[in-house]
Design a protein around this motif. Sequence first.
Motif, PDB file in Angstrom:
ATOM      1  N   LYS A 186      12.509   6.969 -14.282  1.00  0.00           N
ATOM      2  CA  LYS A 186      11.924   7.040 -15.844  1.00  0.00           C
ATOM      3  C   LYS A 186      10.228   6.821 -15.429  1.00  0.00           C
ATOM      4  O   LYS A 186       9.250   7.709 -15.929  1.00  0.00           O
ATOM      5  CB  LYS A 186      12.773   6.478 -16.228  1.00  0.00           C
ATOM      6  N   GLY A 187      10.030   6.298 -14.518  1.00  0.00           N
ATOM      7  CA  GLY A 187       8.765   6.607 -13.546  1.00  0.00           C
ATOM      8  C   GLY A 187       8.168   5.250 -14.160  1.00  0.00           C
ATOM      9  O   GLY A 187       6.640   4.980 -14.614  1.00  0.00           O
ATOM     10  N   ASP A 226       1.590   0.040 -14.089  1.00  0.00           N
ATOM     11  CA  ASP A 226       1.343   0.456 -12.558  1.00  0.00           C
ATOM     12  C   ASP A 226       1.334  -0.858 -11.701  1.00  0.00           C
ATOM     13  O   ASP A 226       1.344  -0.420 -10.471  1.00  0.00           O
ATOM     14  CB  ASP A 226      -0.238   0.809 -12.704  1.00  0.00           C
ATOM     15  N   ARG A 242       5.126  -0.633 -10.923  1.00  0.00           N
ATOM     16  CA  ARG A 242       6.087   0.461 -10.326  1.00  0.00           C
ATOM     17  C   ARG A 242       4.931   0.572  -8.821  1.00  0.00           C
ATOM     18  O   ARG A 242       5.868   0.805  -7.830  1.00  0.00           O
ATOM     19  CB  ARG A 242       4.819   1.941 -10.748  1.00  0.00           C
ATOM     20  N   ASN A 243       3.393  -0.145  -8.793  1.00  0.00           N
ATOM     21  CA  ASN A 243       3.311  -0.234  -6.927  1.00  0.00           C
ATOM     22  C   ASN A 243       4.525  -1.221  -6.224  1.00  0.00           C
ATOM     23  O   ASN A 243       4.197  -1.151  -5.392  1.00  0.00           O
ATOM     24  CB  ASN A 243       1.667  -0.168  -7.450  1.00  0.00           C
ATOM     25  N   GLU A 253       7.853  -0.145  -5.669  1.00  0.00           N
ATOM     26  CA  GLU A 253       8.208   1.074  -5.113  1.00  0.00           C
ATOM     27  C   GLU A 253       7.758   0.554  -3.397  1.00  0.00           C
ATOM     28  O   GLU A 253       8.488   0.682  -3.123  1.00  0.00           O
ATOM     29  CB  GLU A 253       7.076   1.789  -5.624  1.00  0.00           C
ATOM     30  N   GLU A 254       6.540   0.164  -3.238  1.00  0.00           N
ATOM     31  CA  GLU A 254       6.170  -0.389  -1.904  1.00  0.00           C
ATOM     32  C   GLU A 254       7.823  -1.490  -1.058  1.00  0.00           C
ATOM     33  O   GLU A 254       7.443  -1.105  -0.238  1.00  0.00           O
ATOM     34  CB  GLU A 254       4.519  -1.494  -1.996  1.00  0.00           C
ATOM     35  N   TYR A 270      -5.720  -4.538  -5.626  1.00  0.00           N
ATOM     36  CA  TYR A 270      -6.367  -3.133  -5.575  1.00  0.00           C
ATOM     37  C   TYR A 270      -4.719  -2.591  -5.924  1.00  0.00           C
ATOM     38  O   TYR A 270      -4.296  -1.175  -5.741  1.00  0.00           O
ATOM     39  CB  TYR A 270      -6.134  -3.029  -4.366  1.00  0.00           C
ATOM     40  N   ARG A 271      -3.595  -3.761  -5.701  1.00  0.00           N
ATOM     41  CA  ARG A 271      -2.083  -2.582  -5.830  1.00  0.00           C
ATOM     42  C   ARG A 271      -1.638  -2.502  -7.403  1.00  0.00           C
ATOM     43  O   ARG A 271      -0.961  -2.018  -8.033  1.00  0.00           O
ATOM     44  CB  ARG A 271      -1.444  -3.295  -4.828  1.00  0.00           C
ATOM     45  N   VAL A 294      -9.268  -0.319 -10.243  1.00  0.00           N
ATOM     46  CA  VAL A 294      -9.686   1.791 -11.093  1.00  0.00           C
ATOM     47  C   VAL A 294      -8.472   0.616 -12.072  1.00  0.00           C
ATOM     48  O   VAL A 294      -8.628   1.360 -13.522  1.00  0.00           O
ATOM     49  CB  VAL A 294      -9.554   2.498 -10.183  1.00  0.00           C
ATOM     50  N   VAL A 317      -6.164   9.276 -12.496  1.00  0.00           N
ATOM     51  CA  VAL A 317      -5.059   7.945 -12.737  1.00  0.00           C
ATOM     52  C   VAL A 317      -5.248   8.457 -14.275  1.00  0.00           C
ATOM     53  O   VAL A 317      -5.725   8.468 -15.197  1.00  0.00           O
ATOM     54  CB  VAL A 317      -5.940   6.336 -12.727  1.00  0.00           C
ATOM     55  N   GLU A 367      -0.874   8.315 -16.512  1.00  0.00           N
ATOM     56  CA  GLU A 367      -0.464   7.569 -17.318  1.00  0.00           C
ATOM     57  C   GLU A 367       0.821   6.696 -16.018  1.00  0.00           C
ATOM     58  O   GLU A 367       1.030   5.890 -16.309  1.00  0.00           O
ATOM     59  CB  GLU A 367       0.468   8.856 -18.113  1.00  0.00           C
ATOM     60  N   GLN A 368       0.842   7.782 -15.117  1.00  0.00           N
ATOM     61  CA  GLN A 368       2.433   7.448 -14.463  1.00  0.00           C
ATOM     62  C   GLN A 368       0.761   6.692 -13.233  1.00  0.00           C
ATOM     63  O   GLN A 368       1.537   7.393 -11.950  1.00  0.00           O
ATOM     64  CB  GLN A 368       3.248   8.799 -14.094  1.00  0.00           C
ATOM     65  N   GLY A 369      -0.404   6.616 -12.621  1.00  0.00           N
ATOM     66  CA  GLY A 369      -0.654   6.572 -12.106  1.00  0.00           C
ATOM     67  C   GLY A 369      -1.452   7.520 -11.453  1.00  0.00           C
ATOM     68  O   GLY A 369      -1.753   8.509 -12.227  1.00  0.00           O
ATOM     69  N   TRP A 370      -1.809   7.847  -9.710  1.00  0.00           N
ATOM     70  CA  TRP A 370      -2.434   8.484  -8.750  1.00  0.00           C
ATOM     71  C   TRP A 370      -1.853   9.856  -8.877  1.00  0.00           C
ATOM     72  O   TRP A 370      -0.651  10.017  -9.006  1.00  0.00           O
ATOM     73  CB  TRP A 370      -3.185   7.851  -8.317  1.00  0.00           C
ATOM     74  N   ARG A 418       0.406   6.452  -3.848  1.00  0.00           N
ATOM     75  CA  ARG A 418       0.421   5.056  -4.745  1.00  0.00           C
ATOM     76  C   ARG A 418      -1.016   4.804  -5.085  1.00  0.00           C
ATOM     77  O   ARG A 418      -0.969   4.291  -6.026  1.00  0.00           O
ATOM     78  CB  ARG A 418       1.369   4.287  -4.645  1.00  0.00           C
ATOM     79  N   LEU A 419      -1.641   4.429  -3.972  1.00  0.00           N
ATOM     80  CA  LEU A 419      -2.913   3.147  -4.096  1.00  0.00           C
ATOM     81  C   LEU A 419      -4.433   4.247  -4.114  1.00  0.00           C
ATOM     82  O   LEU A 419      -4.964   3.674  -4.361  1.00  0.00           O
ATOM     83  CB  LEU A 419      -2.833   2.376  -2.884  1.00  0.00           C
ATOM     84  N   ILE A 443      -6.862   4.695  -1.688  1.00  0.00           N
ATOM     85  CA  ILE A 443      -6.467   3.150  -0.336  1.00  0.00           C
ATOM     86  C   ILE A 443      -5.492   3.072   0.253  1.00  0.00           C
ATOM     87  O   ILE A 443      -3.948   3.714  -0.716  1.00  0.00           O
ATOM     88  CB  ILE A 443      -6.613   2.314  -1.571  1.00  0.00           C
ATOM     89  N   LEU A 477      -2.923   1.584   2.692  1.00  0.00           N
ATOM     90  CA  LEU A 477      -2.375  -0.398   3.765  1.00  0.00           C
ATOM     91  C   LEU A 477      -2.074  -0.389   4.988  1.00  0.00           C
ATOM     92  O   LEU A 477      -1.192   0.821   5.475  1.00  0.00           O
ATOM     93  CB  LEU A 477      -1.487  -0.596   2.957  1.00  0.00           C
ATOM     94  N   ASP A 495       1.326   0.692   6.066  1.00  0.00           N
ATOM     95  CA  ASP A 495       1.771   1.318   5.846  1.00  0.00           C
ATOM     96  C   ASP A 495       3.064   2.307   7.395  1.00  0.00           C
ATOM     97  O   ASP A 495       2.801   3.285   7.841  1.00  0.00           O
ATOM     98  CB  ASP A 495       1.539   2.095   5.358  1.00  0.00           C
TER      99      ASP A 495
END
Lengths: 648, 69
Positions: free
Chosen positions: A74-75, A94, A97-98, A101-102, A120-121, A311, B33, B35-38, B58-59, B62, B64, B67
């Motif tokens: 669902k995000g 966010d 999720r971040n 997901e990572e 930043y995450r 951000v 940016v 509702e659901q991020g970038w 995702r970021l 940025i 990582l 990655d």
Amino acid sequence: MSSPTIPTAPRLRDLSDAEFRAQYGCDRFSATVITNRLRYAVEHMSTGFMREAFSPIIRDWYDFACTISGPANKGYPMAVVSNSLVVFLGTMGDAVRNAVEEYGPENLRPGDVLICNDPYRGGRHVNDVAFTRPVFVDGEIISYVTMCAHQLDMGGTVPGGFSATKANVYENGLVIPPMLLWSQDQPVRSTFSLIFDNTRWGGMLLPDFKSIFQQLKLGELLVLENIDRYGLEAYLGTLDYSCDTSAERMRDAIALVPDGDYAGSALIDADGLDDTIDYTVRVLVRKRGENMEIDLSGTSPQARTCINCGVLDAKTAVGVALTMLLDPKVPFTSGTWRNVDLAVPPGTIVSSLPPDGGIMMFWEASGAVASAVFDALNPVLGHQGVGGDYGSTNTHNASGVRADGTPWTSATQCGGEHGPWGATLAGDGDSYTVLFTLNNLDPATETIERDSPVVLLRKEHAIDTGGAGVFRGGAANLKDALWLTAGAHYLSPFRTKEASGVGANGGQAGPTGAMWLFPPGDDGATPGLLGTAADVYADSIPVAGVLDPETKALDPVDGRYHYFAAEQVWATRPNTILRCLTNGGGGWGDPLQRDLERVLADVRNEYVSVAGAARDHGVVIEGDPRSDPEGLRIDHEASAQLRARRSA
Amino acid sequence: MPDVPPPLEVNREPRDGTCPRCGAADLRAYPVVAEQGWVQVVKCQHCLHSVSREPWHRLGPIQLLADLV
């Protein structure tokens, strides 16, 4: 500029019962009940943590928040939030999720607790650790319960971390990527060691970690109870419904703003390196129909120290500002941003990049984003506008040693952390709260004085500091802290050059504040109460503010700016007084239209001086509020004449 | 006085085509940016209609180092 556009998309209330059930997996009434039960769950988690926390910044400041998010497919919708710190709530969707997901949702197991504190995450700063627990049903993750809580220290070069002087992420503190702190309900020793080996005061962090673990288990339990009672389909549908409700209300609110492009800005005085650069946050609010785009182009590049924000914090500030200005009743969820896009170039002071764009005083930078949105939209909103707030928490952080050798530390208690909001259509601005983007408690004076060698001599509303208007801005806060031992003070007032409390609907801006140190006399004796007249400042050491060069009193027009980090650490002798005066809140409406009796009451209550009543409101008051407060009276004829002259 | 770098701007890359909602020939691609991020969007600069919206990194800007492991 064109006329407002009324949205045409299907509305939730127009859905038939069958359509609602098909969309949300339950009936309308059940969705409302489940939403409220989930709100109860996050408040129950919060209450438990509040009761058990040892750390003063949790116990006394309420520096934490709880959320419930939905699953990956669902995000990760952040559907329910606690009534607490907004800068946490705005980033949490966010952040979850971040982090998940990572780490990989496929790697999570029942009983896990995933942590991450990287700004930043996930937004915020390294002290704010997000603890996320997946909720499983039949082997599938159906939700996440999360608690984000400020940890008193997260390493780095400054105890507690509150400083504008750190140059990069390495000086800033320990960065924790997504990793497990508990695995299948068993503590992960290596993660605990990583934290305790790199932070101060781990003994205080440990019991709070254990409490957080229990609150997450409670949250999981309460989510599962709801699923047992109403079914998984209804639960998941309710998460959607909650976010859709926010989205619809915000969409409606946006649609009522006239189409157009609106520019605004806010100034940050300096970073912690030197005072040669000030920083401007610029926004262009572009509004068309039911959509809005906030463009932060033109904003100053990231600072050379850790006064930046990420951000996600800028996004939070936009959500806060739009909620406050357009519809304060919009539930704060992921859906708040559905019709809002944030366009921001990387590498600004509100979208900084690692490793040089360190993030610590993040709420100061993101608060400036909110201020800039207020500055942009207030002129077009008319009576719906809202006066600005005091702009900076003027954070104080200090440590030292008592006479018996025991160390003390004081974090965010004795600066200007609390201050006023602006006025609104509904009335005068509140005078002692926290920034729009925060939502904290005020530590008790008794607790502060017990924990540190300090006496709070004053903690009061300063006179003539609320922006004038039909409704007056909240009064600035004046705080005098007498430090009984030598101390090392980190002082962070960021917005003394320009008024942050912008006016609304023709109201005046609240005045700027300042910060001073008053060293002890040559005899080193404990000083008494310090006066508030302009002549007391001559013997002070100015820390911040635009001040008269001779008297060192406030002079925002012709004065000289004093730089808050002229000393990276302000070393003080025993019996030094720190005075902090916040900015004032913005006024709403024409000051000359303020009700006469309200002005009289303000003079009676010493929000406004007799001179200020005449100067700012055109009201002539006779009498002395100190010697004969009940004898004050309005000279109606003189007031009418004065107002007529001012209006001419 | 230090050299102050110039203010930064969002890079909005022009795209061919017209807006299906308002007809304006001013489509631009850029990250936002949301509702659901970038999200990487192609939007009409006249009416803000989104012609397309696709998840971005995702970021955002940025990357990582991890990655690349």
